[in-house]
Design an enzyme around this catalytic site. Structure first.
Site, short mmCIF file in Angstrom:
data_model
loop_
_atom_site.label_atom_id
_atom_site.label_comp_id
_atom_site.label_asym_id
_atom_site.label_seq_id
_atom_site.Cartn_x
_atom_site.Cartn_y
_atom_site.Cartn_z
N SER A 1 -14.84 7.38 -39.86
CA SER A 1 -14.68 8.62 -40.54
C SER A 1 -13.88 8.50 -41.80
O SER A 1 -12.80 7.98 -41.80
CB SER A 1 -14.04 9.65 -39.64
N GLU A 2 -14.44 8.86 -42.98
CA GLU A 2 -13.68 8.82 -44.20
C GLU A 2 -12.70 9.98 -44.25
O GLU A 2 -11.51 9.80 -44.49
CB GLU A 2 -14.63 8.89 -45.39
N ILE B 1 -8.17 10.54 -42.81
CA ILE B 1 -8.95 9.68 -43.70
C ILE B 1 -9.22 8.37 -42.98
O ILE B 1 -8.52 8.00 -42.04
CB ILE B 1 -8.26 9.45 -45.06
N ASP B 2 -10.23 7.69 -43.41
CA ASP B 2 -10.69 6.48 -42.75
C ASP B 2 -9.64 5.37 -42.78
O ASP B 2 -8.77 5.34 -43.63
CB ASP B 2 -11.98 6.01 -43.45
N LYS B 3 -9.77 4.46 -41.85
CA LYS B 3 -8.86 3.32 -41.76
C LYS B 3 -8.73 2.60 -43.10
O LYS B 3 -7.62 2.27 -43.53
CB LYS B 3 -9.38 2.34 -40.70
#
Length: 365
Positions: A7-8, A165-167
């Site tokens: 997931s961004e 926010i994404d990793k």
């Protein structure tokens, strides 16, 4: 809820946080709407692909206990999910198979008061524990930092989170420290009144300095870990709108600013990919290959060097603006681009101003 690695950015458009019901003794922990193109699959498999931190056995136990619903009706684990089904998991207490363990991990705290905390998350840090990432997350670090804060319980795998926010995306996140602040901030994200701007380095040049990408975003039917853009009238996925502005052109890549009007999973990454501008070094959407430029060996070596310097997608959540849940004042925050993006952008700037003249003895590139 989607695995954090996939997931961004995720707000209440795509993730339903726990909502207490005045009419039931259970809590709605998860809610999903199946896409129009959903294949007929068992509901335990459907949920296993979407709920992180919970085993398939746990899901099956929940079904046997009557806690899983399809379109408001209790179903068992062998129920087959149909297109447009509304699937909910309603259970007493928490559904997580693990507890949050506080970890003494340094945090870049931009702002903090009694109601909330704003942090600048580095690339490489997962926001919350999920399959394969049970430690070392932002939530683990926050649990340590907030200590005995009763609103940051160890049994809640997403304490205080209203977006993420994404990793491998860096940048600003706001976390609620009280339940009242969490509800207030969640509503702001749900109604799209939060102002978020990102900067991204993407492949290719643009004809116009400004533009807008529109198109429904939904799960890739061939790869559940990635997303696809579908036509707005397809009834597949959810509507998504991304505005962009060109900040600097480097010939084969461009630095852009992105403003989100919606908050879909992987929105920026998939919108730019679908318009032939994948984010630089985005290994999920094809940006980790040489997509523009020459066939010269020197140039390929230059691009590979840039990939090594920036081993992630070139995306940073730079600005964040919202209304403070207690004071009602507008809170605005801005963050500097991290050094990996700065260094790669500077290398492209040197290349661009040099007129793309490649010499075998050129040591500056």
């Amino acid at each position: 809820m989607i695995d954090d690695n996939s997931s961004e950015i995720l707000d209440l458009d795509d993730e339903c946080f726990e909502q207490e019901s005045n009419e039931q003794t259970v809590t709605e922990h998860f809610r999903f709407e199946a896409d129009l193109g959903q294949e007929l699959v068992r509901i335990d498999k459907f949920l296993d692909n979407r709920i992180s931190g919970v085993s398939r056995n746990k899901i099956q136990e929940a079904a046997k206990a009557g806690y899983i619903f399809a379109n408001g009706k209790v179903v068992k684990q062998n129920y087959r999910v149909h297109p447009k089904d509304i699937i909910t998991v309603n259970m007493p207490g928490q559904v997580s198979d693990f507890k949050i363990e506080p970890e003494n991990i340094p945090l870049d705290i931009v702002y903090e008061d009694d109601a909330l905390i704003v942090v600048n998350k580095p690339a490489g840090m997962v926001v919350h524990p999920a399959h394969g990432n049970y430690t070392g997350t932002l939530v683990n670090a926050l649990a340590w930092h907030l200590g005995e804060n009763n609103n940051f319980g160890k049994d809640d795998i997403r304490p205080g989170l209203v977006h993420r926010i994404d990793k491998n995306t860096s940048g600003l996140l706001v976390i609620a420290k009280t339940e009242a602040a969490k509800v207030n901030l969640a509503k702001q994200f749900f109604y799209h009144t939060v102002n978020r701007k990102y900067q991204a380095l993407v492949w290719g040049d643009f004809t116009n300095d400004y533009g807008t990408f529109e198109g429904n975003i939904g799960r890739n039917p061939r790869d559940r870990k990635s997303m696809c853009v579908f036509p707005p009238d397809s009834n597949i996925g959810k509507p998504a709108i991304t505005h962009y502005k060109v900040l600097e052109r480097f010939g084969y890549v461009t630095l852009v600013e992105c403003k989100l009007e919606t908050g879909r999973t992987h929105q920026i990454r998939v919108h730019f990919k679908s318009n032939n501008h994948p984010l630089f070094n985005d290994d999920v959407y094809g940006g980790d290959r040489l997509l523009r430029g020459t066939t010269f060996t020197k140039y390929r070596r230059f691009v590979d060097n840039c990939f090594e310097m920036l081993p992630r997608q070139a995306l940073h959540a730079k600005t964040l603006e919202f209304i403070h849940p207690t004071t009602g004042k507008t809170m605005s925050f801005d963050s500097e681009l991290p050094s990996d993006m700065v260094n790669v952008i500077e290398k492209w700037r040197i290349y661009s101003t040099a007129g793309r003249t490649w010499q075998e003895n050129d040591s500056n590139l």
